[in-house]
Every structure is written in C-alpha cells, then in structure tokens.
Design a protein around this motif. Structure first.
Motif, PDB file in Angstrom:
ATOM      1  N   MET A   1       0.839  -1.181   0.000  1.00  7.07           N
ATOM      2  CA  MET A   1       0.000   0.000   0.000  1.00  7.07           C
ATOM      3  C   MET A   1       0.877   1.235   0.000  1.00  7.07           C
ATOM      4  N   LEU A   2       0.670   2.092  -0.961  1.00  2.00           N
ATOM      5  CA  LEU A   2       1.315   3.395  -0.975  1.00  2.00           C
ATOM      6  C   LEU A   2       0.234   4.448  -0.811  1.00  2.00           C
TER       7      LEU A   2
ATOM      8  N   VAL B   1      -3.282   4.480  -2.674  1.00  7.82           N
ATOM      9  CA  VAL B   1      -4.423   5.226  -2.161  1.00  7.82           C
ATOM     10  C   VAL B   1      -4.084   6.704  -2.268  1.00  7.82           C
ATOM     11  N   MET B   2      -4.951   7.442  -2.957  1.00  7.79           N
ATOM     12  CA  MET B   2      -4.771   8.887  -3.111  1.00  7.79           C
ATOM     13  C   MET B   2      -6.008   9.546  -2.520  1.00  7.79           C
ATOM     14  N   THR B   3      -5.834  10.281  -1.442  1.00  8.97           N
ATOM     15  CA  THR B   3      -6.968  10.890  -0.764  1.00  8.97           C
ATOM     16  C   THR B   3      -6.794  12.401  -0.657  1.00  8.97           C
ATOM     17  N   TYR B   4      -7.878  13.072  -0.417  1.00  7.02           N
ATOM     18  CA  TYR B   4      -7.859  14.525  -0.287  1.00  7.02           C
ATOM     19  C   TYR B   4      -7.110  14.908   0.986  1.00  7.02           C
ATOM     20  N   GLY B   5      -6.083  15.734   0.846  1.00 12.00           N
ATOM     21  CA  GLY B   5      -5.233  16.064   1.979  1.00 12.00           C
ATOM     22  C   GLY B   5      -5.358  17.461   2.529  1.00 12.00           C
TER      23      GLY B   5
ATOM     24  N   TRP C   1       5.268  -2.639   7.472  1.00  8.87           N
ATOM     25  CA  TRP C   1       6.280  -3.051   6.498  1.00  8.87           C
ATOM     26  C   TRP C   1       5.681  -3.262   5.113  1.00  8.87           C
ATOM     27  N   ASN C   2       4.360  -3.153   5.028  1.00 11.40           N
ATOM     28  CA  ASN C   2       3.673  -3.220   3.743  1.00 11.40           C
ATOM     29  C   ASN C   2       2.899  -1.938   3.472  1.00 11.40           C
ATOM     30  N   ARG C   3       3.334  -0.848   4.137  1.00  4.25           N
ATOM     31  CA  ARG C   3       2.719   0.462   3.954  1.00  4.25           C
ATOM     32  C   ARG C   3       3.788   1.524   3.750  1.00  4.25           C
ATOM     33  N   ALA C   4       3.552   2.367   2.751  1.00  3.97           N
ATOM     34  CA  ALA C   4       4.425   3.517   2.486  1.00  3.97           C
ATOM     35  C   ALA C   4       3.569   4.771   2.483  1.00  3.97           C
ATOM     36  N   MET C   5       4.199   5.876   2.843  1.00  7.06           N
ATOM     37  CA  MET C   5       3.557   7.178   2.694  1.00  7.06           C
ATOM     38  C   MET C   5       4.519   8.092   1.970  1.00  7.06           C
ATOM     39  N   ALA C   6       3.994   8.797   0.980  1.00  7.40           N
ATOM     40  CA  ALA C   6       4.803   9.752   0.220  1.00  7.40           C
ATOM     41  C   ALA C   6       3.894  10.869  -0.265  1.00  7.40           C
ATOM     42  N   GLY C   7       4.507  11.998  -0.574  1.00 14.97           N
ATOM     43  CA  GLY C   7       3.724  13.098  -1.101  1.00 14.97           C
ATOM     44  C   GLY C   7       4.604  14.144  -1.746  1.00 14.97           C
ATOM     45  N   LEU C   8       3.965  14.938  -2.588  1.00 20.16           N
ATOM     46  CA  LEU C   8       4.686  16.012  -3.256  1.00 20.16           C
ATOM     47  C   LEU C   8       4.372  17.328  -2.566  1.00 20.16           C
ATOM     48  N   SER C   9       5.364  18.170  -2.432  1.00 22.54           N
ATOM     49  CA  SER C   9       5.226  19.511  -1.883  1.00 22.54           C
ATOM     50  C   SER C   9       4.496  19.463  -0.544  1.00 22.54           C
ATOM     51  N   MET C  10       3.310  20.065  -0.414  1.00 21.25           N
ATOM     52  CA  MET C  10       2.582  20.033   0.843  1.00 21.25           C
ATOM     53  C   MET C  10       2.309  18.598   1.288  1.00 21.25           C
TER      54      MET C  10
ATOM     55  N   PRO D   1       5.373   6.464  13.684  1.00 19.94           N
ATOM     56  CA  PRO D   1       6.269   5.517  13.009  1.00 19.94           C
ATOM     57  C   PRO D   1       5.764   4.074  13.011  1.00 19.94           C
ATOM     58  N   GLU D   2       4.772   3.776  13.837  1.00 19.93           N
ATOM     59  CA  GLU D   2       4.225   2.420  13.878  1.00 19.93           C
ATOM     60  C   GLU D   2       3.327   2.119  12.677  1.00 19.93           C
ATOM     61  N   VAL D   3       2.997   3.130  11.863  1.00 21.08           N
ATOM     62  CA  VAL D   3       2.025   2.940  10.780  1.00 21.08           C
ATOM     63  C   VAL D   3       2.688   2.690   9.429  1.00 21.08           C
ATOM     64  N   PHE D   4       3.776   3.410   9.134  1.00 23.30           N
ATOM     65  CA  PHE D   4       4.406   3.333   7.815  1.00 23.30           C
ATOM     66  C   PHE D   4       5.868   2.929   7.936  1.00 23.30           C
ATOM     67  N   GLY D   5       6.323   2.044   7.029  1.00 21.20           N
ATOM     68  CA  GLY D   5       7.713   1.592   7.036  1.00 21.20           C
ATOM     69  C   GLY D   5       8.562   2.196   5.931  1.00 21.20           C
ATOM     70  N   TYR D   6       7.931   2.901   4.997  1.00 20.75           N
ATOM     71  CA  TYR D   6       8.621   3.522   3.860  1.00 20.75           C
ATOM     72  C   TYR D   6       8.167   4.972   3.786  1.00 20.75           C
TER      73      TYR D   6
END
Length: 190
Positions: A1-2, A40-44, A85-94, A107-112
């Motif tokens: 999941m990204l 997953v792309m959600t309104y931020g 370990w099967n979840r990543a979070m990334a984003g552009l700019s904001m 840190p317990e939620v995302f490993g990448y």
C-alpha cells in the motif's frame, strides 16, 4: 500500500490527472521493475491552513483522517497486508510535508517514507532507525538539490537506507514528481 499525497491547491485526482501515476505504475509492472501494489490517493487539504502560513502547518486533522480512519478502512475492505512493512507514505510539496509530519509522529504505521519536493529528513528526526526501511527524497535540480544530496548523505552515514533523486532540468512541477514516483516505486516493498 502506498498512500500518495497531492500538493497544495490540488486534490485526490492530481496524481492521476497530472501525475499519470497509473501509467507510470503500469509501465513499471509491464517492465518487471516492480510487483503490483495498491495506491491510495486521498484529499489532503483537511487542515485549517492559509497561504503563507506553512510554518504553522501541523497536519493533525489530516493525520486523524488518514491514520485513524482511512488506513483501518482500507485494511478491512481490501486484500492488504495490514502492517507497517507493507505500507508507504509519500507526497509532493505540501503532501511531502504531511508525510514527514505524520511518519515522524506515527512511526508504527508506515515503514517507507517519501518526500517529493517536500523537505528532507535528518537522522535526528527519527528516534529508531529500525522503524523505517526506506527513505526516499527528491526534487528538481532547479529547486534545492544540495539540500536533498546533503540530507541523504547524512542519513546514509547514520545507517539509514536513504535514497536521493534529483530530476534534471525541472523545478517544482509534475515532471519532477512523475520522475520521482518512477524512481521511488522501484524501492518499495522489497
């Protein structure tokens, strides 16, 4: 999941419409460079933020929506491997700023972690280097490439699996972020 976040003034459609994330991922899969994973792309823009006040930005409201509501919903409704370990979070700019704030607080939620023109991590930001598998940081060469290079070098020196990417000939724009997604996706979930 990204969990992939858009930037200021955009919405959950930005990565599909402008970023062509679907095409980038399809091509990476077709070329055998990655195994399929869900994005997953959600309104931020759920925070009370006004232009010019980014220094006061906490992303607390978005953190509640993402971590306490959306992640459990996705894990209960889709065939996911429901661990960090099967979840990543990334984003552009904001979205990168949101990513940095949330990954450091939770840190317990995302490993990448991935910051695309969204700042940098420093070794002192992360309390336990075993809590993150990959850190990816990028920007265009017309932004602040030295900040990415120097931060990535410090992270590597401190023992983190850190990767920096500088997009040649680009600035704070979707061509930078498309190239960054292409590079980052190949580092995830290995």
């Amino acid at each position: 999941m990204l969990y992939l976040q858009h930037g200021w003034g955009e919405d959950e459609n930005a990565w599909s419409n402008q970023g062509h994330a679907n095409l980038i991922m399809d091509n990476l899969i077709a070329d055998g460079k990655i195994k399929p994973f869900i994005i997953v792309m959600t309104y931020g823009l759920t925070n009370d933020i006004k232009f010019g006040t980014i220094g006061q930005f906490t992303a607390k409201e978005f953190e509640t929506l993402l971590v306490d509501e959306l992640v459990p919903y996705i894990d209960s409704h889709f065939a996911t491997k429901a661990d960090k370990w099967n979840r990543a979070m990334a984003g552009l700019s904001m979205g990168g700023i949101e990513t940095k704030l949330i990954t450091l607080r939770r840190p317990e939620v995302f490993g990448y972690y991935g910051l695309l023109s969204g700042g940098q991590y420093e070794p002192s930001d992360i309390k336990d280097k075993k809590q993150v598998k990959v850190i990816f940081q990028s920007c265009g060469d017309k932004e602040r490439p030295d900040a990415i290079k120097e931060s990535t070098a410090r992270l590597k020196e401190a023992g983190f699996n850190a990767h920096g990417y500088i997009s040649e000939g680009t600035a704070h724009e979707f061509l930078t972020w498309r190239r960054s997604l292409y590079q980052m996706a190949q580092l995830l979930f290995k």
